[in-house]
Motif scaffolding. Sequence first.
Motif, PDB file in Angstrom:
ATOM      1  N   LYS A 128       0.853  -1.187   0.000  1.00 42.95           N
ATOM      2  CA  LYS A 128       0.000   0.000   0.000  1.00 42.95           C
ATOM      3  C   LYS A 128       0.889   1.237   0.000  1.00 42.95           C
ATOM      4  CE  LYS A 128      -3.803   2.292   2.410  1.00 42.95           C
ATOM      5  NZ  LYS A 128      -4.715   2.271   3.582  1.00 42.95           N
ATOM      6  N   ARG A 129       0.718   2.053  -1.010  1.00 39.55           N
ATOM      7  CA  ARG A 129       1.554   3.246  -1.180  1.00 39.55           C
ATOM      8  C   ARG A 129       1.515   4.132   0.060  1.00 39.55           C
ATOM      9  NH1 ARG A 129       1.169   8.537  -2.927  1.00 39.55           N
ATOM     10  NH2 ARG A 129       2.763   9.295  -4.386  1.00 39.55           N
ATOM     11  N   VAL A 130       2.713   4.520   0.551  1.00 39.05           N
ATOM     12  CA  VAL A 130       2.822   5.449   1.690  1.00 39.05           C
ATOM     13  C   VAL A 130       2.905   6.886   1.199  1.00 39.05           C
ATOM     14  CG1 VAL A 130       4.209   6.153   3.678  1.00 39.05           C
ATOM     15  CG2 VAL A 130       3.927   3.715   3.146  1.00 39.05           C
ATOM     16  N   GLY A 131       3.797   7.143   0.226  1.00 41.92           N
ATOM     17  CA  GLY A 131       3.938   8.493  -0.302  1.00 41.92           C
ATOM     18  C   GLY A 131       5.280   8.703  -0.975  1.00 41.92           C
ATOM     19  N   LYS A 132       5.475   9.896  -1.500  1.00 40.30           N
ATOM     20  CA  LYS A 132       6.719  10.242  -2.172  1.00 40.30           C
ATOM     21  C   LYS A 132       7.807  10.570  -1.155  1.00 40.30           C
ATOM     22  CE  LYS A 132       4.717  12.173  -6.409  1.00 40.30           C
ATOM     23  NZ  LYS A 132       4.697  13.339  -7.320  1.00 40.30           N
ATOM     24  N   ILE A 133       9.046  10.188  -1.489  1.00 37.38           N
ATOM     25  CA  ILE A 133      10.182  10.559  -0.625  1.00 37.38           C
ATOM     26  C   ILE A 133      11.301  11.255  -1.397  1.00 37.38           C
ATOM     27  CG2 ILE A 133       9.690   8.798   1.094  1.00 37.38           C
ATOM     28  CD1 ILE A 133      12.666   8.262  -1.167  1.00 37.38           C
ATOM     29  N   LEU A 134      11.211  11.253  -2.735  1.00 33.60           N
ATOM     30  CA  LEU A 134      12.221  11.942  -3.547  1.00 33.60           C
ATOM     31  C   LEU A 134      11.522  12.597  -4.714  1.00 33.60           C
ATOM     32  CD1 LEU A 134      15.435  12.236  -4.025  1.00 33.60           C
ATOM     33  CD2 LEU A 134      15.045  10.526  -5.804  1.00 33.60           C
ATOM     34  N   MET A 169      19.507   9.320   3.002  1.00 31.81           N
ATOM     35  CA  MET A 169      18.114   8.976   3.246  1.00 31.81           C
ATOM     36  C   MET A 169      17.965   8.553   4.703  1.00 31.81           C
ATOM     37  SD  MET A 169      15.691   6.244   1.179  1.00 31.81           S
ATOM     38  CE  MET A 169      15.997   4.796   2.192  1.00 31.81           C
ATOM     39  N   LYS A 170      16.955   9.098   5.398  1.00 34.77           N
ATOM     40  CA  LYS A 170      16.780   8.821   6.819  1.00 34.77           C
ATOM     41  C   LYS A 170      15.361   8.339   7.119  1.00 34.77           C
ATOM     42  CE  LYS A 170      20.275  12.219   8.226  1.00 34.77           C
ATOM     43  NZ  LYS A 170      20.579  13.399   9.068  1.00 34.77           N
ATOM     44  N   PHE A 171      15.187   7.813   8.320  1.00 34.53           N
ATOM     45  CA  PHE A 171      13.908   7.257   8.762  1.00 34.53           C
ATOM     46  C   PHE A 171      13.450   7.947  10.040  1.00 34.53           C
ATOM     47  CE2 PHE A 171      16.226   4.159   6.375  1.00 34.53           C
ATOM     48  CZ  PHE A 171      15.296   3.427   5.659  1.00 34.53           C
ATOM     49  N   ASP A 172      12.133   7.943  10.268  1.00 39.88           N
ATOM     50  CA  ASP A 172      11.639   8.461  11.539  1.00 39.88           C
ATOM     51  C   ASP A 172      11.596   7.325  12.571  1.00 39.88           C
ATOM     52  OD1 ASP A 172       9.321   6.955  11.168  1.00 39.88           O
ATOM     53  OD2 ASP A 172       8.072   8.661  10.606  1.00 39.88           O
ATOM     54  N   ALA A 173      11.125   7.613  13.765  1.00 41.56           N
ATOM     55  CA  ALA A 173      11.123   6.634  14.854  1.00 41.56           C
ATOM     56  C   ALA A 173      10.245   5.427  14.558  1.00 41.56           C
ATOM     57  CB  ALA A 173      10.665   7.306  16.142  1.00 41.56           C
ATOM     58  N   ASP A 174       9.269   5.583  13.664  1.00 42.05           N
ATOM     59  CA  ASP A 174       8.368   4.491  13.318  1.00 42.05           C
ATOM     60  C   ASP A 174       8.836   3.692  12.098  1.00 42.05           C
ATOM     61  OD1 ASP A 174       6.551   5.115  15.402  1.00 42.05           O
ATOM     62  OD2 ASP A 174       5.701   6.720  14.162  1.00 42.05           O
ATOM     63  N   GLY A 175      10.012   4.055  11.581  1.00 43.39           N
ATOM     64  CA  GLY A 175      10.538   3.342  10.430  1.00 43.39           C
ATOM     65  C   GLY A 175      10.069   3.863   9.094  1.00 43.39           C
ATOM     66  N   MET A 176       9.357   4.968   9.092  1.00 40.56           N
ATOM     67  CA  MET A 176       8.932   5.564   7.832  1.00 40.56           C
ATOM     68  C   MET A 176      10.080   6.371   7.214  1.00 40.56           C
ATOM     69  SD  MET A 176       5.758   4.584   7.330  1.00 40.56           S
ATOM     70  CE  MET A 176       6.415   3.007   7.896  1.00 40.56           C
ATOM     71  N   ILE A 177      10.163   6.353   5.900  1.00 40.08           N
ATOM     72  CA  ILE A 177      11.232   7.091   5.220  1.00 40.08           C
ATOM     73  C   ILE A 177      10.901   8.574   5.208  1.00 40.08           C
ATOM     74  CG2 ILE A 177      12.554   7.361   3.091  1.00 40.08           C
ATOM     75  CD1 ILE A 177      11.811   4.486   2.374  1.00 40.08           C
ATOM     76  N   LEU A 178      11.849   9.375   5.645  1.00 34.96           N
ATOM     77  CA  LEU A 178      11.667  10.824   5.632  1.00 34.96           C
ATOM     78  C   LEU A 178      11.908  11.361   4.225  1.00 34.96           C
ATOM     79  CD1 LEU A 178      13.581  11.686   8.929  1.00 34.96           C
ATOM     80  CD2 LEU A 178      11.098  11.704   8.585  1.00 34.96           C
TER      81      LEU A 178
END
Length: 326
Positions: free
Chosen positions: A248-254, A302-311
């Motif tokens: 399920k698509r989360v969103g754009k990161i780049l 590329m970094k991640f937030d505390a929940d493992g989502m890509i920033l």
Amino acid sequence: MKYLFSSLLLLSALTSFAQDTKTIKQSGNPIFPGWYADPEAAVFNNKYWVYPTYSAKYKEQVFLDAFSSDDLVKWKKHPHVLDTAAVKWANKAMWAPAIVQKDKKYYLFFGANDIQSDNEVGGIGVAVADKPEGPFKDHLGKPLVDKFHNGAQPIDQFVFKDKDGQYYLIYGGWKHCNIAKLNKDFTGFLPFDDGKIFKEITPDNYVEGPYMFIRNGKYYFMWSEGGWTGPDYSVAYAVSDSPFGPFKRVGKILQQDATIARGAGHHSLIINEKKNKYYIVYHRRPLTETDGNHRETCIDEMKFDADGMILPVKITKEGVKAQKFK
């Protein structure tokens, strides 16, 4: 006065050296000169490698170059690691390579000929070499995938190694993405339990350029959206508990930054688990360019937030700091 003059000369030399040293501590973007796109990044023997598409008209895209670096800053060019002279069935549009090391061999997967139907010769091929810089030779003498399965154009291949050691081919253009189980010598495929060879795992908005990795037990699936010649080209992602989805698509990161460059997309990653460092290697178009093929290979962290989502990745002119892989 003599000693003062000598001291001033020494100070000047030291200052110049310090400035020179400082300039090589950051990669800058692009990371190497030339029009290159669709970069596949890899690490072999603690050395960084990038295998991009030579970005030109399809009839001129008849070879692949590679680049290597010890620190992400200084890159060495390895010209023509593979070209159509070594692949009898390929004649143009050799692009979007993917590479893996297995059993002391290096396997370079590539797309060729930009086929538009099952009636044309071309698709996804495999080449093999004893060294990452090649020279690579055709592994099969024919394409590995030469037909449209589930609507997916046979291009933009990525080879994913799962936790159990199984290798999968993930590929597809024309807004469809398939996954297939590779056999041990990469000469073909193994059927899934239901007898199928190609399973579709296409998420919403998928266009091309798939990439997959595992982090904390989760499968991160990434892809490119939009048109490759347009400013809307970008990278999005999804997360699943399985390499087969559902995704399920989360969103754009780049995506593009109107002050930096346009059309940022078609990426791969350099992952250093020991240092918990993730670098995204991608292409983008300079603001000064209108030719669709004028794309450059760049790198940013590329970094991640505390929940493992890509920033969301901030694309930069500076690139990343010098970094040994060890």
